[in-house]
Design an enzyme around this catalytic site. Structure first.
Site, PDB file in Angstrom:
ATOM      1  N   ASP A 193       0.693  -1.308   0.143  1.00  0.00           N
ATOM      2  CA  ASP A 193       0.054  -0.016  -0.025  1.00  0.00           C
ATOM      3  C   ASP A 193       0.954   1.244   0.098  1.00  0.00           C
ATOM      4  OD1 ASP A 193       0.682  -1.042   2.738  1.00  0.00           O
ATOM      5  OD2 ASP A 193      -0.345   0.776   3.402  1.00  0.00           O
TER       6      ASP A 193
ATOM      7  N   ASP B 244       8.784   4.403  -0.488  1.00  0.00           N
ATOM      8  CA  ASP B 244       8.054   3.718   0.488  1.00  0.00           C
ATOM      9  C   ASP B 244       6.671   3.091  -0.132  1.00  0.00           C
ATOM     10  OD1 ASP B 244       6.720   3.374   3.045  1.00  0.00           O
ATOM     11  OD2 ASP B 244       6.180   5.327   3.218  1.00  0.00           O
TER      12      ASP B 244
ATOM     13  N   GLU C 143       0.059  -0.853   5.737  1.00  0.00           N
ATOM     14  CA  GLU C 143       0.982  -0.564   6.767  1.00  0.00           C
ATOM     15  C   GLU C 143       1.086   0.957   6.866  1.00  0.00           C
ATOM     16  OE1 GLU C 143       4.630   1.191   8.072  1.00  0.00           O
ATOM     17  OE2 GLU C 143       3.635   1.681   6.442  1.00  0.00           O
ATOM     18  N   GLU C 144       0.276   1.947   5.999  1.00  0.00           N
ATOM     19  CA  GLU C 144       0.115   3.162   6.301  1.00  0.00           C
ATOM     20  C   GLU C 144      -0.973   3.578   6.960  1.00  0.00           C
ATOM     21  OE1 GLU C 144       2.486   4.821   5.664  1.00  0.00           O
ATOM     22  OE2 GLU C 144       3.585   4.304   3.737  1.00  0.00           O
TER      23      GLU C 144
ATOM     24  N   ASP D 213      11.773  -1.191   4.874  1.00  0.00           N
ATOM     25  CA  ASP D 213      10.836  -0.024   5.014  1.00  0.00           C
ATOM     26  C   ASP D 213      11.394   1.383   5.937  1.00  0.00           C
ATOM     27  OD1 ASP D 213       8.630   1.341   4.638  1.00  0.00           O
ATOM     28  OD2 ASP D 213       7.587   0.448   6.091  1.00  0.00           O
TER      29      ASP D 213
ATOM     30  N   HIS E 108       6.020  10.079   1.669  1.00  0.00           N
ATOM     31  CA  HIS E 108       5.029  10.677   1.992  1.00  0.00           C
ATOM     32  C   HIS E 108       4.868  12.149   1.416  1.00  0.00           C
ATOM     33  CE1 HIS E 108       4.023   8.313   5.966  1.00  0.00           C
ATOM     34  NE2 HIS E 108       4.479   7.350   4.783  1.00  0.00           N
TER      35      HIS E 108
END
Length: 466
Positions: free
Chosen positions: A88, A117, A151-152, A175, A438
Site C-alpha cells: 500500500d 515507501d 501499513e500506512e 521499509d 509521504h
C-alpha cells in the site's frame, strides 16, 4: 567471494519492469470502496494479487490470506526468516511534477508513489531473495517474504497474518533506512473533538487540512465570514510574504476562502515539513472568532504551530537511548455544522506512555472545551545491537557500502519489524539520500535501489547459510 553488486546489476532491467508495474497500481487504502472481496478497497488487494502472481511465476510457494496479506516462501528448516514489506502507499496529494502513478526515471531517479515507501525497497529485497533461490543457494531456514496492504494505516493485513500463521524466528522490514534500525519508538494517536459553535461577526464556516495522521499537511483551506474582507485579505497576503508558505485569498459571497501551501513530510520527522494547517490557524488566531471555532483555531496556533516536541504543553521528553518524543498534527478539520477534529500522532521513546501523553494534552484541551480520545497504540520496540540479526545485517551493509563508522539507529518510524521480538528495519534509504516518503515527487535513485539489492543479497545469504 560473490560480487553481490554485479549480481544485482544483472537483475536491474527485470527488477525495474516488475517494480514499475506494481507502482502503476494505485494501492491506496480506500474504506469507501471496501467490499467483501476488497476489505481495504480494490487498490491494495489488486497490488497483492499482482505480487503473488509474479512470485508464483518465479517459482515461490505463495498464499493469499483474506485478500489483505500474503507471502512468497522458499526453503525449509526449523527457523523462519521473515522479510516484511508493504504494497500500500499513501495518497498522492498535490504538488507532483509527474503522474504519481505513472513511474518515470529522470536524471537517474525513479519518481512515483511507492518508489521509496515501500515498493522500491520491498522489490529490491524480493529480487535479492529470488536471485539466491535461482542460484541454488541451500537455505537452512524457511524464508517468507510477507507483504501487507495497509501499513500506512491500521496494519490490518499484517495483524491478520500473525493471528493465523506461526510467528517468524527473526526478520527485517525493508521499509526505513540504512544501516539497521534496531529501535523504533512507540506510537499513539489522540483524536480531539471541538464543538460546532461559532460567534457572530467572525464565522469559521470550514477548515480542512491533512490527508493522514502520519503526514505533515501540505495544504490547508478555510472559508470564513469576516466584517472587513478587504482588510483580512491584505493582512493574509502580508502574512504569506513573511512566512515560508504560499497562499491565496479568494473573495466569496459572504467572506473569504483562504488557502495555504506548505510542505508535506513523514509524520515521524514532522520538523522536516511545513504544516499548512497550523500556519493558517496562526493567521486566523488574531481575529475575534468565538466559541468552538475559536478553541479550534487557538489550540492549533498556540500549542501545535512550530512545535513538534510538545514544548508548548510542557511535555517535552527525551530518553538517552531512544531519543526525543515527537508530535505531528496530521488531520485538522472543522465545519460549522459538525464541529472540529484534530488528529495528533505521537512517537514516544521508552520511559513515557500513551496515558501520560493524553493527560498532558487534556490539561490544555479541557479548559478550551476540547474533548480528547486516545486511539490504538504501539509500545517502543528495541533489539539489542549484539543480537545476530543486527550484527549480520550491519556486516552486510558495511561490506557493501564501505561505511565502517555505521552504527545501528533508533527512529520514530514504525515498521513491520516491530511485530517480531527479533525484528528490525533494514534500508533501503541511503544515509545521504533525501527522504521523500509521504511527499510529492517521491523518488529513489536507481543506483541506490540496485545497491540496496546487493546489500539484501549478501545479508539474506549470510542469514540462511550460517
Amino acid at each position: 567471494m560473490t560480487d553481490w553488486l554485479a549480481a544485482a546489476e544483472s537483475q536491474k532491467q527485470n527488477y525495474l519492469e516488475d517494480l514499475m508495474a506494481l507502482m502503476r497500481i494505485k494501492s491506496v487504502r480506500d474504506d469507501s470502496a471496501a467490499t467483501d472481496e476488497y476489505p481495504l478497497g480494490p487498490g491494495p488487494s489488486q497490488a497483492l494479487a499482482a505480487f503473488l502472481e509474479m512470485a508464483e511465476q518465479d517459482g515461490f510457494r505463495t498464499k493469499n490470506i483474506d485478500n489483505v496479506v500474503g507471502y512468497a516462501e522458499w526453503g525449509e528448516g526449523d527457523e523462519t526468516l521473515a522479510i516484511l514489506a508493504h504494497l500500500d502507499v499513501m495518497p498522492a496529494g498535490k504538488g507532483w511534477d509527474t503522474d504519481p502513478f505513472e513511474p518515470v526515471i529522470k536524471d537517474g531517479n525513479l519518481y512515483g508513489r511507492g518508489a521509496s515507501d515501500d515498493k522500491g525497497p520491498g522489490m529490491a529485497a524480493y529480487y535479492a531473495l529470488k536471485y539466491l533461490k535461482d542460484q541454488g543457494v541451500a537455505f537452512n531456514k524457511r524464508v517468507r517474504f510477507i507483504v501487507g496492504t495497509d501499513e500506512e494505516s491500521d496494519w490490518t493485513g499484517m495483524h491478520r497474518y500473525f493471528e493465523v500463521e506461526p510467528a517468524p524466528t527473526l526478520g527485517f522490514s525493508p521499509d526505513a533506512e540504512f544501516p539497521v534500525i534496531n529501535g523504533e519508538k512507540g506510537q499513539v494517536s489522540l483524536k480531539l473533538s471541538v464543538p460546532a459553535t461559532n460567534g457572530e461577526d467572525y464565522v469559521l464556516k470550514s477548515f480542512h487540512s491533512g490527508l493522514r495522521f502520519n503526514m505533515v499537511p501540505r495544504e490547508a483551506v478555510a472559508e470564513v465570514v469576516v466584517p472587513d474582507a478587504g482588510q483580512v485579505q491584505a493582512a493574509f497576503e502580508q502574512f504569506v510574504d513573511e512566512n515560508p508558505i504560499q497562499g491565496e485569498a479568494e473573495p466569496t459571497a459572504d467572506g473569504l476562502k483562504l488557502t495555504v501551501i506548505g510542505k508535506a513530510a513523514h509524520g515521524m520527522e514532522p520538523e522536516q515539513g511545513i504544516n499548512a494547517g497550523t500556519y493558517l490557524a496562526t493567521f486566523l488566531d488574531q481575529y475575534d472568532f468565538a466559541a468552538g471555532a475559536k478553541s479550534f483555531i487557538h489550540f492549533l496556533a498556540k500549542y501545535l504551530h512550530l512545535d513538534t516536541r510538545m514544548k508548548g504543553f510542557d511535555g517535552a521528553y527525551t530518553d538517552p537511548v531512544m531519543g526525543e518524543l515527537t508530535m505531528n498534527a496530521g488531520i485538522l478539520n472543522f465545519d460549522a455544522e459538525n464541529g472540529g477534529d484534530i488528529d495528533m500522532n505521537f512517537r514516544f521513546p521508552k520511559g513515557i506512555g500513551p496515558d501520560e501523553l493524553e493527560a498532558t494534552v487534556k490539561k490544555v484541551a479541557d479548559p478550551l472545551g476540547i474533548a480528547v480520545k486516545q486511539g490504538p497504540s504501539q509500545k517502543p520496540h528495541y533489539v539489542d545491537p549484539s543480537d545476530p540479526i543486527v550484527k549480520t545485517l550491519m556486516d552486510a551493509y558495511i561490506h557493501q557500502s564501505g561505511d565502517k563508522d555505521a552504527k545501528p539507529e533508533v527512529v520514530g518510524g514504525g515498521t513491520y519489524g516491530r511485530l517480531m521480538e527479533r525484528g528490525v528495519a533494514f534500508g533501503a534509504l541511503m544515509p545521504q539520500t533525501p527522504n521523500t516518503m509521504h511527499q510529492a515527487n517521491e523518488y529513489q535513485p536507481v543506483d541506490d535501489l540496485i545497491r540496496s539489492m546487493a546489500i539484501y543479497m549478501e545479508a539474506i545469504n549470510n542469514l540462511v547459510t550460517d
